[in-house]
Design a protein around this motif. Sequence first.
Motif, PDB file in Angstrom:
ATOM      1  N   THR A 156      27.755  -2.573 125.532  1.00 28.89           N
ATOM      2  CA  THR A 156      26.344  -2.794 125.213  1.00 28.89           C
ATOM      3  C   THR A 156      25.464  -2.784 126.451  1.00 28.89           C
ATOM      4  N   ALA A 186      27.053  -3.504 116.487  1.00 26.20           N
ATOM      5  CA  ALA A 186      28.295  -3.183 117.195  1.00 26.20           C
ATOM      6  C   ALA A 186      29.474  -3.116 116.233  1.00 26.20           C
ATOM      7  N   SER A 207      28.671   0.558 120.264  1.00 27.12           N
ATOM      8  CA  SER A 207      27.426  -0.200 120.133  1.00 27.12           C
ATOM      9  C   SER A 207      26.312   0.786 119.839  1.00 27.12           C
TER      10      SER A 207
END
Lengths: 345, 345, 345, 345
Positions: free
Chosen positions: C154, C176, C243
């Motif tokens: 991320t 995610a 993500s």
Amino acid sequence: MNVAIVGGTGYGAVELLRFLYNHPHVKVAKIISHSNSGIPFSEVYPHLTNIVDLEMEALDVENLAKEVDVVFFATPSNVSKHVIPSLIDLGVKCIDLSGDFRLRDGGLYKSYYGEDIAEETYIQQAVYGLCEINRQEIKEASLIANPGCYPTATTLGIIPALSKGIIDKKQIIIDAKTGTTGAGRSLAQGFHFSEMQENFKAYKLGVHKHIPEIEQVLSDVANTELQVTFTPHVVPMTRGIMSTIYVDLKEKLSTKEAINLYKEFYRNDPFVRIREEGTIPQTKEVFGSNYCDIGLYVDERTGKLIIVSVIDNLVKGASGQAIQNLNIMNGWDETTGLTQLPIYP
Amino acid sequence: MNVAIVGGTGYGAVELLRFLYNHPHVKVAKIISHSNSGIPFSEVYPHLTNIVDLEMEALDVENLAKEVDVVFFATPSNVSKHVIPSLIDLGVKCIDLSGDFRLRDGGLYKSYYGEDIAEETYIQQAVYGLCEINRQEIKEASLIANPGCYPTATTLGIIPALSKGIIDKKQIIIDAKTGTTGAGRSLAQGFHFSEMQENFKAYKLGVHKHIPEIEQVLSDVANTELQVTFTPHVVPMTRGIMSTIYVDLKEKLSTKEAINLYKEFYRNDPFVRIREEGTIPQTKEVFGSNYCDIGLYVDERTGKLIIVSVIDNLVKGASGQAIQNLNIMNGWDETTGLTQLPIYP
Amino acid sequence: MNVAIVGGTGYGAVELLRFLYNHPHVKVAKIISHSNSGIPFSEVYPHLTNIVDLEMEALDVENLAKEVDVVFFATPSNVSKHVIPSLIDLGVKCIDLSGDFRLRDGGLYKSYYGEDIAEETYIQQAVYGLCEINRQEIKEASLIANPGCYPTATTLGIIPALSKGIIDKKQIIIDAKTGTTGAGRSLAQGFHFSEMQENFKAYKLGVHKHIPEIEQVLSDVANTELQVTFTPHVVPMTRGIMSTIYVDLKEKLSTKEAINLYKEFYRNDPFVRIREEGTIPQTKEVFGSNYCDIGLYVDERTGKLIIVSVIDNLVKGASGQAIQNLNIMNGWDETTGLTQLPIYP
Amino acid sequence: MNVAIVGGTGYGAVELLRFLYNHPHVKVAKIISHSNSGIPFSEVYPHLTNIVDLEMEALDVENLAKEVDVVFFATPSNVSKHVIPSLIDLGVKCIDLSGDFRLRDGGLYKSYYGEDIAEETYIQQAVYGLCEINRQEIKEASLIANPGCYPTATTLGIIPALSKGIIDKKQIIIDAKTGTTGAGRSLAQGFHFSEMQENFKAYKLGVHKHIPEIEQVLSDVANTELQVTFTPHVVPMTRGIMSTIYVDLKEKLSTKEAINLYKEFYRNDPFVRIREEGTIPQTKEVFGSNYCDIGLYVDERTGKLIIVSVIDNLVKGASGQAIQNLNIMNGWDETTGLTQLPIYP
């Protein structure tokens, strides 16, 4: 050493690249693909972005012979037989992952492969590249017929018992299971994710190409014509082969004794692991690696020896064994470039 | 008719609920779970939110006998044998999905199930609920020993050939493969998703509980003591069993003749489908349904008949067959509540 | 260099072993496992038969400090914080794959990890091992807090846009998805194969431990307190994180411009690959490797930049990045031991 | 009532057959397939051996109009628009599972579907068959535009909050995930089992056909033009859609209050299940059934409402909803033929 790979977009080729990338003595100089000439390899396989920057090329035998020392063929059936003779004549060594040079009998070849066999003179030169069994011949070979995936798992599983003469040659039953990469990259309804997921199936009962190959290898070992019953199945997973093999023991033998016999047989073979009593290998335990793991069980009630042999079909069953052959041909340590461990889980 | 299910949180129970929900003559009045008494069923199985609003209850035999006519046991081994006798004595019919009443031989039971067998008088009353074979006895039964999953697929596959006397009784090899629900809901490292995914494995070679069950059924049919070689495997999918069976033909027979023989044998059985020549059934083709599909192939080279039999292990191999037994016991159409088609894809 | 791994039976440990086996400068001298002391490692992980011949040992800090230079902790939360201080005091460098030293705020730690944070002096020493961002500090570190899997994918995805000031800091939405190995080796009903297969699920909405970690990293970059919306999901596959990140562009920007900005940002980072316009990375394209692949798309209709960042959660999201940190700490080439290519297919 | 299915070999058709087989008021009299005319349906789908004995036929509108009352179209885009007008003119009701009649705006249709929209007069007659929202109009309809799979899961998830005016219409982010059957039966490299297994991927960022459909439905509800950010992904499983939806709450609201609002909204809808606080639905919990399950979570830190909506894409997202529409059109109980429970596990 410069090498080329013919049959660039298949899974065999991409798996060769995975191992050769970390091989200290080899550089992949060319990737040949008839249908994708001019296309960057990483466009077809984006996982190799920034890693493999070759464009695929059309085949040009003369040119190839000038630039590389060894050519790997990861082509469909009935392709390499038209190209390898010229390369051999030009002094290039060839390792053929297809079935074109595996069978010696032209009649059998025709009935299982649908076309005429390669020229006899090259068939005679070809060495069947089952490393653990034919290591000496491989050292001197110019042309390797790299074994099929099922034959590798199966014959490595049977040969010790067969060569020691402890089993009945007339009752060999092989129930084999493969992951889907065994069917290659070409699309087919039966391998469409929606139809293969949560599905298990048998196929080509009694007519699979690998039947004559297995029989040829085993007959050589047994010094007599053998026949086997062979049923392949597909498992909803990408990689892995298991051959579950049923043979009749001629005399009483304990599981422990069978294991010791196999351990002795493969004592110098880094890629064959004989499992201890009570442990049967699982396909995931060799995933991504060049190992062949073998488990044994004697069913004393029925007098049968059950042999469970597993490999990764794309590695020991194809590209890994091809590199193992390359290593042997060159006198390098047999494990060079092949030390990647199984990926688990 | 009111019925109860004992063993509420297992997959057998939840699958019984799935079919009984659409059964016109049956209402599930009670779900019994020792360890989950007081908990709403849909808390354990949220997919039944707003559908099943029962709370699970502890077992109370007297009370149960008052409120229901039939009790299904979807319990682990060695549980139902302690409860069923009292229920039978109170006039409640029982359908036992566990193995407690399947074997007649106490010694075999002890060696495979690890405890003493149920009381002899109830063992004698129990009818082995393989519907297609024992339909007449099931009609009159008060206690059904519902067959195991492997035995169902396997014996339905072998019985026609065996009863017609066309195969050698001494060489029966069963290579069986199951989806993971066959191992139930209890957690185990080998069924942890990360370790089961992309994995295929053999297990319990030579010691699986279903061996004596298969041998008992086949010995009854053959009128002689038989032994089989049986190797179970696990496939990375939830549902489905395939038994690939290898038997030796006594005399020459074509695939077509074998198919006709099987079609004739099962001509009145709505849930057995014999496939045409060249078509081998796949597990997904019976997913979620009560069908047993059988494909046949004669390997003329080796003189073997190869039988491929598939079921959904939770349906024809457990809960579906249990309901089929219930239907037969009550004189209802055998397919009542079981008309859900296979889910594909 | 000798190293030890604490937390021997977890997936983090086994993945460290996979890479360190081919690392030219490192030898794994000890595997520590509290609960498995005395057991050969290959008994728990048979895929390492004949490869890893260590027995697991109980933890003995003094002894460990004598025999190894670096200790990797692949332990559950709230374990390493009790051991690392003593090792650091004895001059042993530590790389902690758990979350114990990642957060600086004791209050946040307590509310997300349920216990008190480690001693302040060690928290201050710890360097957050996000290699591409903190390379300089890592070089000098004795204690590495190796980033979490979600935070790695991320923050590598957001930092370029955030640090360039092109996005609204108030609207960061992270959707995610992880493979099941993210949940580790411990058994749980939700990760039982039968229930995870053919299933996709969200979990821990708004309360996942990685939320404060992501916010801490991004707040540091933005020089202001940030909050993010983060929803983790589980995919029925073993490895891989994606993500998908939604941020609001402050000003118009084309997809091409966004890609160039990211390429420039990561121009010296061998393990980050920014994909070309029109190509969005898939998790399988980094399977088994240390790459983080990032794809970008500007949705001109809604003014959003959509960032898709993928890693193998066990490699770049855990063990691979830990070894990358080891390499940086020792001045070795950052890719040493990490050149294994993605396995595809 | 006799019905026909056009588009016989697609997954939509086979799923219609699965439900209609147990529908008390309906008989499937014809299966139309341009490319498979003359072929028995069970040859293409062997799981229906002995169950469906129809041969597929070529399309003959006149003939069709004589023999059936309703025609289902399970065809690719841009097919039904050429046939439905004639059928409607002949008095045959049509339920179109494709997108041909869903959009009202010809320009949008052209840009997303690549061809001209159907004739305006039929577009105006078409009722968008989102049963829970348009039940009244469906009762009177002759032509149903059956909603797309993503739009069904997504709009059922957003409409309650949107129609109550509690969310910001400008920030609607939809992160959607589908099983592979969403891509249909046609072969594609990306859906080849070997490449889809152990893979998770995003696709068609910003350009998916379902974007204008979702926006049209939501704009109607909101009485103003809305735009959404929509990113579809593919999960390595066959069935199931999850839409994870992020919206900004205008005012504070607890999770409990959000749940109550949704429960109230859907209080008369048998196929929508609003989950209790703390329970988020998983795709497997609706597998094979017509349910849409919705879970809600208010992230108080960021002021967002997170909506998780799941369906089986082939059932509530296609064939099940089509039958639900048929039931409503005929005044039958809405659940007729759709009472099959989710298959779990």
